[in-house]
Design an enzyme around this catalytic site. Sequence first.
Site, PDB file in Angstrom:
ATOM      1  N   CYS A  77      98.419 112.791 -35.019  1.00 52.75           N
ATOM      2  CA  CYS A  77      97.507 111.824 -34.413  1.00 52.75           C
ATOM      3  C   CYS A  77      96.189 112.537 -34.134  1.00 52.75           C
ATOM      4  O   CYS A  77      96.153 113.487 -33.346  1.00 52.75           O
ATOM      5  CB  CYS A  77      98.096 111.253 -33.129  1.00 52.75           C
ATOM      6  SG  CYS A  77      97.001 110.102 -32.293  1.00 52.75           S
ATOM      7  N   HIS A 151      98.116 106.742 -45.161  1.00 48.69           N
ATOM      8  CA  HIS A 151      97.004 105.819 -44.942  1.00 48.69           C
ATOM      9  C   HIS A 151      96.758 105.000 -46.190  1.00 48.69           C
ATOM     10  O   HIS A 151      96.901 105.483 -47.314  1.00 48.69           O
ATOM     11  CB  HIS A 151      95.725 106.576 -44.577  1.00 48.69           C
ATOM     12  CG  HIS A 151      95.813 107.275 -43.263  1.00 48.69           C
ATOM     13  ND1 HIS A 151      95.446 106.683 -42.074  1.00 48.69           N
ATOM     14  CD2 HIS A 151      96.265 108.515 -42.946  1.00 48.69           C
ATOM     15  CE1 HIS A 151      95.668 107.533 -41.081  1.00 48.69           C
ATOM     16  NE2 HIS A 151      96.170 108.644 -41.588  1.00 48.69           N
ATOM     17  N   GLU A 200      96.982 100.553 -36.845  1.00 52.04           N
ATOM     18  CA  GLU A 200      97.813 101.761 -36.796  1.00 52.04           C
ATOM     19  C   GLU A 200      99.293 101.427 -36.896  1.00 52.04           C
ATOM     20  O   GLU A 200      99.785 100.504 -36.236  1.00 52.04           O
ATOM     21  CB  GLU A 200      97.548 102.538 -35.505  1.00 52.04           C
ATOM     22  CG  GLU A 200      96.263 103.337 -35.529  1.00 52.04           C
ATOM     23  CD  GLU A 200      96.294 104.490 -34.532  1.00 52.04           C
ATOM     24  OE1 GLU A 200      97.205 105.350 -34.640  1.00 52.04           O
ATOM     25  OE2 GLU A 200      95.415 104.537 -33.666  1.00 52.04           O
ATOM     26  N   CYS A 209      91.004 105.707 -34.717  1.00 53.90           N
ATOM     27  CA  CYS A 209      92.103 106.451 -35.336  1.00 53.90           C
ATOM     28  C   CYS A 209      91.510 107.679 -36.007  1.00 53.90           C
ATOM     29  O   CYS A 209      90.724 107.539 -36.956  1.00 53.90           O
ATOM     30  CB  CYS A 209      92.846 105.582 -36.350  1.00 53.90           C
ATOM     31  SG  CYS A 209      94.181 106.457 -37.209  1.00 53.90           S
ATOM     32  N   GLY A 212      92.857 108.278 -39.488  1.00 52.98           N
ATOM     33  CA  GLY A 212      92.342 107.174 -40.299  1.00 52.98           C
ATOM     34  C   GLY A 212      90.893 107.383 -40.696  1.00 52.98           C
ATOM     35  O   GLY A 212      90.494 107.088 -41.829  1.00 52.98           O
TER      36      GLY A 212
END
Length: 265
Positions: A77, A151, A200, A209, A212
């Site tokens: 994360c 992703h 997410e 994110c 991301g």
Amino acid sequence: MPATVNFVKMHGLGNDFVLIDGRQEKLGDLDLPKLAADMCDRHFGVGADGLLIVWPSQKAHYRMQVINADGSEAEMCGNGIRCFAKYVYEADQLKEEVISVETAAGIILPAVILDNGAFAGVEVDMGEPKDEGRVKLAGYTFQKISMGNPHAVAFVDDLNRVALAETGPAVERDPHFPNRTNVEFVEIINDKEIALGVWERGVGETLACGTGACAAAAAAHLAGKTGRRVIARLPGGNLDIEWTEENRVLMRGPAAKVFAGAYQL
């Protein structure tokens, strides 16, 4: 079983977390996925996008466990690791600015950014992006990029016209992604700026994110739409993303502590 668990509420650009120091709290008898879901509930719990747990590590300075708001575990994360780095830097009164953190996506190296000796943000070497090809789903062409977690990135002309709450979960749970995926819709502002809408995995729509933003920046450069360094504009604020010539993605951004408390079990 303990009656309460001490925690710190933190956020990176509005992507918010409950952080528990597993070195101090007795978590051995607790169902951690259930604890994460309960604590992250915005009506009956503390409220957060995910739970971060600080653990000791045999391979690095620390180990970070990330559990999403639905109780599922994430490999990594980006916003979370900046919050994690701020917490351990301040709680352990570290002298070194580069911290090694074991994650399910490998060893990550966040570096604390100081301004006149005060915490100003975190730069994270997020590793090498992996181009995993393209897939057409829900009327969009998605570039699949792995940043240690999955992703799916689609380019759009206008983010405001994306039905994120409908398309996001459909793509996240499409059978094409056996472990589900994070979903990013990207609008190119110019060759140095991109704007993102994020769905997410295991959380839903979030204000930011980190992984991301890294995946989106990599996809944009691969598509010839941007240079190697961009400002990624997210609903909660901006991240500075750079894909270096050495094939490493660097993410620079803030992290903030909101409050500390004790959660009643």
